[in-house]
Scaffold this motif. Structure first.
Motif, PDB file in Angstrom:
ATOM      1  N   LEU A  64     -20.924  -7.388  -3.897  1.00  0.00           N
ATOM      2  CA  LEU A  64     -21.906  -7.892  -3.825  1.00  0.00           C
ATOM      3  C   LEU A  64     -23.100  -7.099  -4.422  1.00  0.00           C
ATOM      4  O   LEU A  64     -23.834  -7.917  -5.258  1.00  0.00           O
ATOM      5  CB  LEU A  64     -22.392  -7.967  -2.287  1.00  0.00           C
ATOM      6  N   ARG A  65     -22.966  -6.052  -4.583  1.00  0.00           N
ATOM      7  CA  ARG A  65     -24.102  -5.136  -5.183  1.00  0.00           C
ATOM      8  C   ARG A  65     -24.023  -5.209  -6.905  1.00  0.00           C
ATOM      9  O   ARG A  65     -24.756  -4.982  -7.537  1.00  0.00           O
ATOM     10  CB  ARG A  65     -24.032  -3.682  -4.821  1.00  0.00           C
ATOM     11  N   GLU A  82     -12.032  -0.968   6.611  1.00  0.00           N
ATOM     12  CA  GLU A  82     -13.029  -0.248   5.981  1.00  0.00           C
ATOM     13  C   GLU A  82     -12.906  -0.399   4.532  1.00  0.00           C
ATOM     14  O   GLU A  82     -13.917  -0.668   3.762  1.00  0.00           O
ATOM     15  CB  GLU A  82     -13.049   1.133   6.334  1.00  0.00           C
ATOM     16  N   THR A  83     -11.880  -0.717   3.974  1.00  0.00           N
ATOM     17  CA  THR A  83     -11.350  -0.683   2.437  1.00  0.00           C
ATOM     18  C   THR A  83     -11.986  -2.100   2.195  1.00  0.00           C
ATOM     19  O   THR A  83     -12.387  -2.278   0.974  1.00  0.00           O
ATOM     20  CB  THR A  83     -10.008  -0.651   2.392  1.00  0.00           C
ATOM     21  N   GLU A  84     -11.616  -3.218   2.912  1.00  0.00           N
ATOM     22  CA  GLU A  84     -12.177  -4.496   2.572  1.00  0.00           C
ATOM     23  C   GLU A  84     -13.780  -4.526   2.557  1.00  0.00           C
ATOM     24  O   GLU A  84     -14.479  -5.230   1.754  1.00  0.00           O
ATOM     25  CB  GLU A  84     -11.568  -5.649   3.640  1.00  0.00           C
ATOM     26  N   LEU A  85     -14.336  -3.854   3.265  1.00  0.00           N
ATOM     27  CA  LEU A  85     -15.840  -3.596   3.752  1.00  0.00           C
ATOM     28  C   LEU A  85     -16.263  -3.123   2.210  1.00  0.00           C
ATOM     29  O   LEU A  85     -17.268  -3.543   1.938  1.00  0.00           O
ATOM     30  CB  LEU A  85     -16.067  -2.924   4.907  1.00  0.00           C
ATOM     31  N   THR A  86     -15.814  -1.846   1.931  1.00  0.00           N
ATOM     32  CA  THR A  86     -16.523  -1.441   0.864  1.00  0.00           C
ATOM     33  C   THR A  86     -16.088  -2.136  -0.399  1.00  0.00           C
ATOM     34  O   THR A  86     -17.149  -1.921  -1.177  1.00  0.00           O
ATOM     35  CB  THR A  86     -16.001   0.055   0.702  1.00  0.00           C
ATOM     36  N   ALA A  87     -14.953  -2.806  -0.532  1.00  0.00           N
ATOM     37  CA  ALA A  87     -14.798  -3.724  -1.632  1.00  0.00           C
ATOM     38  C   ALA A  87     -15.661  -4.853  -1.889  1.00  0.00           C
ATOM     39  O   ALA A  87     -16.386  -5.079  -2.762  1.00  0.00           O
ATOM     40  CB  ALA A  87     -13.254  -3.728  -1.981  1.00  0.00           C
ATOM     41  N   ARG A  88     -15.925  -5.518  -0.736  1.00  0.00           N
ATOM     42  CA  ARG A  88     -16.951  -6.666  -0.733  1.00  0.00           C
ATOM     43  C   ARG A  88     -18.323  -6.110  -0.876  1.00  0.00           C
ATOM     44  O   ARG A  88     -19.040  -6.848  -1.726  1.00  0.00           O
ATOM     45  CB  ARG A  88     -16.536  -7.521   0.509  1.00  0.00           C
ATOM     46  N   ARG A  89     -18.688  -5.188  -0.376  1.00  0.00           N
ATOM     47  CA  ARG A  89     -19.817  -4.476  -0.395  1.00  0.00           C
ATOM     48  C   ARG A  89     -20.312  -4.305  -1.915  1.00  0.00           C
ATOM     49  O   ARG A  89     -21.185  -4.453  -2.444  1.00  0.00           O
ATOM     50  CB  ARG A  89     -20.329  -3.147   0.695  1.00  0.00           C
ATOM     51  N   ALA A  90     -19.434  -3.574  -2.527  1.00  0.00           N
ATOM     52  CA  ALA A  90     -19.524  -3.215  -4.065  1.00  0.00           C
ATOM     53  C   ALA A  90     -19.538  -4.408  -4.847  1.00  0.00           C
ATOM     54  O   ALA A  90     -20.280  -4.596  -6.025  1.00  0.00           O
ATOM     55  CB  ALA A  90     -18.275  -2.278  -4.220  1.00  0.00           C
ATOM     56  N   ALA A  96     -17.952  -4.546  12.539  1.00  0.00           N
ATOM     57  CA  ALA A  96     -18.062  -3.995  13.839  1.00  0.00           C
ATOM     58  C   ALA A  96     -17.228  -4.934  14.678  1.00  0.00           C
ATOM     59  O   ALA A  96     -16.741  -4.359  15.801  1.00  0.00           O
ATOM     60  CB  ALA A  96     -19.641  -4.067  14.042  1.00  0.00           C
ATOM     61  N   ARG A  97     -17.117  -6.324  14.394  1.00  0.00           N
ATOM     62  CA  ARG A  97     -16.040  -6.858  15.259  1.00  0.00           C
ATOM     63  C   ARG A  97     -14.533  -6.702  15.069  1.00  0.00           C
ATOM     64  O   ARG A  97     -13.778  -7.066  15.920  1.00  0.00           O
ATOM     65  CB  ARG A  97     -16.312  -8.237  15.150  1.00  0.00           C
ATOM     66  N   GLY A  98     -14.368  -6.049  14.098  1.00  0.00           N
ATOM     67  CA  GLY A  98     -13.014  -5.350  13.620  1.00  0.00           C
ATOM     68  C   GLY A  98     -12.204  -6.654  12.981  1.00  0.00           C
ATOM     69  O   GLY A  98     -11.026  -6.650  12.858  1.00  0.00           O
ATOM     70  N   GLU A  99     -13.031  -7.647  12.429  1.00  0.00           N
ATOM     71  CA  GLU A  99     -12.326  -8.680  11.535  1.00  0.00           C
ATOM     72  C   GLU A  99     -11.801  -8.326  10.139  1.00  0.00           C
ATOM     73  O   GLU A  99     -10.958  -8.719   9.622  1.00  0.00           O
ATOM     74  CB  GLU A  99     -13.232  -9.810  11.598  1.00  0.00           C
ATOM     75  N   ILE A 100     -12.623  -6.911   9.564  1.00  0.00           N
ATOM     76  CA  ILE A 100     -12.228  -6.562   8.294  1.00  0.00           C
ATOM     77  C   ILE A 100     -12.095  -5.148   8.631  1.00  0.00           C
ATOM     78  O   ILE A 100     -12.656  -4.695   9.452  1.00  0.00           O
ATOM     79  CB  ILE A 100     -12.950  -6.942   7.321  1.00  0.00           C
ATOM     80  N   GLU A 154     -24.599  -8.798   3.328  1.00  0.00           N
ATOM     81  CA  GLU A 154     -24.490  -7.352   3.849  1.00  0.00           C
ATOM     82  C   GLU A 154     -24.359  -7.287   5.309  1.00  0.00           C
ATOM     83  O   GLU A 154     -23.593  -6.485   6.001  1.00  0.00           O
ATOM     84  CB  GLU A 154     -25.173  -6.138   3.238  1.00  0.00           C
ATOM     85  N   ARG A 155     -25.348  -7.853   5.881  1.00  0.00           N
ATOM     86  CA  ARG A 155     -25.695  -7.752   7.263  1.00  0.00           C
ATOM     87  C   ARG A 155     -24.259  -8.568   8.049  1.00  0.00           C
ATOM     88  O   ARG A 155     -23.722  -7.954   8.868  1.00  0.00           O
ATOM     89  CB  ARG A 155     -26.769  -8.590   7.693  1.00  0.00           C
ATOM     90  N   ILE A 156     -24.068  -9.826   7.451  1.00  0.00           N
ATOM     91  CA  ILE A 156     -22.765 -10.387   7.950  1.00  0.00           C
ATOM     92  C   ILE A 156     -21.355  -9.501   7.682  1.00  0.00           C
ATOM     93  O   ILE A 156     -20.685  -9.462   8.611  1.00  0.00           O
ATOM     94  CB  ILE A 156     -22.661 -11.577   7.170  1.00  0.00           C
ATOM     95  N   LEU A 157     -21.354  -8.897   6.665  1.00  0.00           N
ATOM     96  CA  LEU A 157     -20.218  -7.978   6.404  1.00  0.00           C
ATOM     97  C   LEU A 157     -20.003  -6.892   7.422  1.00  0.00           C
ATOM     98  O   LEU A 157     -19.283  -6.494   8.034  1.00  0.00           O
ATOM     99  CB  LEU A 157     -20.234  -7.389   5.219  1.00  0.00           C
TER     100      LEU A 157
END
Length: 91
Positions: free
Chosen positions: A87-88, A77-85, A71-75, A63-66
């Motif tokens: 992982l969880r 918000e939708t990709e962030l939330t999908a990948r975080r979900a 923050a760097r703009g590589e992904i 999650e820290r890497i995500l």
């Protein structure tokens, strides 16, 4: 007649005995060190397959890497939330 004083192995016997003594004590010390290491690594704080790294549990590090990638703009918000979900869900 003096038994056992007929020369024997000479200096070669002394060298062989010295080398065998070093090998023996080296083996004893190696066994002791390995037993101590094994006893120390089998306690409740021994690292397991999912041991926490320097940043915490493995999913926390992911999650820290995500978050850093977001923050760097590589992904986005939708990709962030999908990948975080995702992982969880695996926990």
């Amino acid at each position: 007649m003096m038994y056992g004083w007929d020369g024997g192995w000479g200096i070669g016997g002394w060298i062989a005995m010295g080398l065998l003594m070093l090998i023996f004590w080296g083996g004893v010390i190696t066994v002791v060190v390995l037993l101590i290491r094994r006893a120390g690594a089998s306690g409740p704080h021994a690292p397991g397959p999912h041991a926490p790294g320097p940043y915490g549990a493995p999913h926390e590090e992911a999650e820290r890497i995500l978050n850093e990638r977001f923050a760097r703009g590589e992904i986005d918000e939708t990709e962030l939330t999908a990948r975080r979900a995702a992982l969880r869900r695996k926990d």
